[in-house]
Motif scaffolding. Structure first.
Motif, PDB file in Angstrom:
ATOM      1  N   GLN A 222      22.498 -58.777  67.434  1.00  0.00           N
ATOM      2  CA  GLN A 222      21.541 -58.376  66.397  1.00  0.00           C
ATOM      3  C   GLN A 222      20.712 -57.199  66.890  1.00  0.00           C
ATOM      4  O   GLN A 222      20.284 -56.356  66.116  1.00  0.00           O
ATOM      5  N   GLN A 288      15.937 -47.271  58.558  1.00  0.00           N
ATOM      6  CA  GLN A 288      15.268 -47.982  57.438  1.00  0.00           C
ATOM      7  C   GLN A 288      14.469 -47.064  56.522  1.00  0.00           C
ATOM      8  O   GLN A 288      14.560 -47.165  55.310  1.00  0.00           O
ATOM      9  N   ASP A 326      21.152 -47.670  58.579  1.00  0.00           N
ATOM     10  CA  ASP A 326      20.782 -48.547  57.461  1.00  0.00           C
ATOM     11  C   ASP A 326      19.466 -48.036  56.903  1.00  0.00           C
ATOM     12  O   ASP A 326      18.568 -47.637  57.677  1.00  0.00           O
TER      13      ASP A 326
HETATM   14  N1  SAH Z   1      19.352 -55.626  63.724  1.00  0.00           N
HETATM   15  C1  SAH Z   1      19.584 -54.576  62.864  1.00  0.00           C
HETATM   16  C2  SAH Z   1      19.874 -54.928  61.414  1.00  0.00           C
HETATM   17  C3  SAH Z   1      20.089 -56.307  60.938  1.00  0.00           C
HETATM   18  S1  SAH Z   1      20.187 -56.593  59.215  1.00  0.00           S
HETATM   19  C4  SAH Z   1      18.414 -53.615  62.929  1.00  0.00           C
HETATM   20  O1  SAH Z   1      17.478 -53.806  63.621  1.00  0.00           O
HETATM   21  O2  SAH Z   1      18.379 -52.636  62.237  1.00  0.00           O
HETATM   22  C5  SAH Z   1      21.149 -55.267  58.571  1.00  0.00           C
HETATM   23  C6  SAH Z   1      20.404 -54.432  57.606  1.00  0.00           C
HETATM   24  O3  SAH Z   1      20.075 -55.138  56.439  1.00  0.00           O
HETATM   25  C7  SAH Z   1      19.074 -53.914  58.103  1.00  0.00           C
HETATM   26  O4  SAH Z   1      19.221 -52.824  58.949  1.00  0.00           O
HETATM   27  C8  SAH Z   1      18.365 -53.568  56.842  1.00  0.00           C
HETATM   28  O5  SAH Z   1      18.621 -52.247  56.441  1.00  0.00           O
HETATM   29  C9  SAH Z   1      18.974 -54.536  55.817  1.00  0.00           C
HETATM   30  N2  SAH Z   1      18.009 -55.555  55.443  1.00  0.00           N
HETATM   31  C10 SAH Z   1      17.483 -56.526  56.222  1.00  0.00           C
HETATM   32  N3  SAH Z   1      16.600 -57.259  55.523  1.00  0.00           N
HETATM   33  C11 SAH Z   1      16.555 -56.736  54.273  1.00  0.00           C
HETATM   34  C12 SAH Z   1      15.822 -57.046  53.104  1.00  0.00           C
HETATM   35  N4  SAH Z   1      14.933 -58.027  53.081  1.00  0.00           N
HETATM   36  N5  SAH Z   1      16.036 -56.289  51.995  1.00  0.00           N
HETATM   37  C13 SAH Z   1      16.928 -55.273  52.020  1.00  0.00           C
HETATM   38  N6  SAH Z   1      17.639 -54.941  53.091  1.00  0.00           N
HETATM   39  C14 SAH Z   1      17.455 -55.651  54.217  1.00  0.00           C
END
Ligand code: SAH
Ligand code: SF4
Ligand code: F3S
Length: 469
Positions: A222, A288, A326
């Motif tokens: 993760q 993000q 992401d």
């Molecule tokens: N560990 C990784 C990502 C894990 S989740 C990091 O730190 O970036 C994968 C992706 O899902 C995240 O990078 C984020 O863009 C998205 N994500 C997570 N929670 C979310 C939420 N509540 N709403 C929308 N997208 C989300």
């Protein structure tokens, strides 16, 4: 690092399975890895792959809780499976139904309230106990729930993975859990605290994967770059040190790692991208948002400038590195100016590909109770704008490969007869007409055409290569 569609798991075949198993996987690569490991745990009990759900003695749904629709999918799939289970029972056959993964961890026994026909609910940390859970469910005839974070590590209780005949690419989980608590994210609650596997265990599993045919290994976690595992001779190693050791395994020609957090991209790891030819020139590095106020509200603990600097240093170390990311749009309080800052950052960096999502409030996370939620229509409009930009960047990046000769690792058959498929160093899918005997090998392919999501190439072998194929 999400895998958008559910996929039946590919696992090592058992010669004459006594019972048939069907695993459906949603979510990230870690879930894909976990699904293969659950199949490994069940193989000694005589479970082999089922031809279809209707044919399965056991079905495992390995779930994801990251966004709202991920949870909804589970309950609609359960409704469908209930009918299959009933039809099997009417025909005198059984079907054990298990819910695993992050929804199982988050919802626990609540799943049984909504779907009482489920037999087993297990979290991501307890699947080494599956044989006991099955025995108990069968003996007692009632549902078993195990969503503990047990003191023992599942990794110490799993059978050796990777029987011969595995694919050319493999996942290897080295780290699990997260202590970062981004304010939108459920992962720290579903996967627990950050834990790193010891280097010796990782190296042993990598050697077994290579012996089974893997040429490319993707290390998973993760927060994979927060890995700091016990070194083989005491003390601790960094991820960069681990990558150096893995790069020495004969036959292991490609290494990747995902998902990284910008805060843990240290100097040694950035330098490794310039030093290790096996480390592929592609990095998924979630940002993000491009707006500092939003990054701060998200508790990301890095700024947009920090991210730009990391990318600059990565490109200095490895000039052809391609980047993926992401994005979340419509985080509570995100203004039009904040969103514009995200677009600016994306334009400046230029991503080879990226995932983007509408913010989805997750119960129990701090952002879910924020007052200034963004209306759904606004989120949709922002997402469409960002996705247009990212799709254009991906098309442009793909188009730039046309005419180049790329090393392609051939992973399997292509979409059409006579075609094979593989992946470029930049993780692009490449299709070409060439013999299937090349599956598992890395070959030089001339890229002839580019599509939005894949490349088409041609193989011009030397006479020796042609003879060897
Ligand atoms: N560990 C990784 C990502 C894990 S989740 C990091 O730190 O970036 C994968 C992706 O899902 C995240 O990078 C984020 O863009 C998205 N994500 C997570 N929670 C979310 C939420 N509540 N709403 C929308 N997208 C989300
Ligand atoms: Fe979630 Fe943040 Fe942890 Fe990534 S770093 S898993 S986004 S809490
Ligand atoms: Fe989903 Fe759990 Fe992975 S919530 S993204 S399956 S860690």
């Amino acid at each position: 690092m999400t895998v958008p569609t559910p996929s039946p798991v590919a696992f090592s075949p058992v010669a004459h399975p006594l019972r048939r198993l069907h695993v459906v996987t949603w979510g990230c690569q870690m879930n894909v890895y976990d699904s293969t490991r659950m199949a490994d745990v069940l193989a000694p009990l005589g479970y082999g792959p089922a031809a279809s759900v209707e044919d399965a003695d056991m079905v495992i749904l390995n779930t994801c809780h990251i966004r709202e629709h991920a949870t909804e999918k589970l309950f609609s799939e359960l409704g469908r499976l209930r009918r299959v289970k009933d039809a099997r029972r009417a025909a005198g056959a059984r079907m054990l139904l298990a819910v695993a993964g992050c929804v199982a961890q988050a919802e626990g026994a609540e799943i049984l309230r909504r779907a009482p026909y489920v037999d087993i609910v297990l979290g991501p940390q307890t699947y080494h106990r599956l044989p006991e859970m099955i025995a108990e469910a069968e003996r007692a005839g009632r549902a078993v729930v195990d969503t503990e974070f047990p003191p023992e590590s599942k990794f110490d209780h799993l059978p050796e993975a990777a029987l011969p005949g595995g694919g050319a690419t493999a996942f290897l989980a080295i780290q699990e859990g997260c202590d970062k608590f981004c304010s939108f994210c459920v992962v720290p609650y579903t996967r627990g605290v950050e834990a790193s596997r010891p280097a010796a265990a990782v190296l042993a599993e990598a050697r077994a994967l290579v012996a089974a045919g893997a040429r490319e290994i993707t290390l998973l976690g993760q927060n994979v770059n927060a890995w700091h595992g016990e070194a083989p001779s005491g003390g601790a190693w960094t991820l960069a040190r681990l990558l150096r050791a893995l790069a020495e395994i004969p036959g292991l020609t490609r290494l990747r790692y995902t998902t990284s957090h910008p805060r843990d991209m240290d100097d040694e790891l950035i330098a490794a991208h310039g030093e290790l030819p096996a480390l592929m020139p592609f990095l998924h590095l979630p940002v993000q948002s491009g707006a500092d106020r939003i990054l701060s509200a998200m508790n990301r603990r890095h700024t947009a400038a920090d991210y730009r600097r990391i990318v600059e240093r990565l490109r200095h170390a490895r000039p052809d590195i391609a980047l993926s990311s992401d994005f979340i749009v419509g985080y509570p309080g995100e203004t039009a100016a904040d969103f514009a800052a995200t677009l600016t950052l994306a334009r400046e960096i230029g991503f080879a590909q990226a995932y983007s999502f509408k913010y989805s409030p997750r119960p129990g996370t701090p952002a879910a109770s924020a007052a200034d939620q963004i209306p759904e229509r606004e989120k949709e409009a922002r997402l469409a704008t960002l996705q247009d930009l990212l799709a254009t960047q991906q098309r442009d990046f793909n188009a730039r490969q046309v005419g180049r000769r790329l090393a392609v690792l051939i992973t399997g058959r292509g979409r059409h007869p006579g075609q094979i498929a593989g992946r470029s160093p930049y993780l692009q899918a490449v299709h070409l007409a060439a013999p299937e005997t090349l599956i598992g090998r890395e070959i030089a392919v001339t890229i002839a055409a580019a599509g939005p999501r894949s490349l088409a190439g041609a193989w011009h072998p030397s006479p020796e290569e042609h003879a060897a194929a």
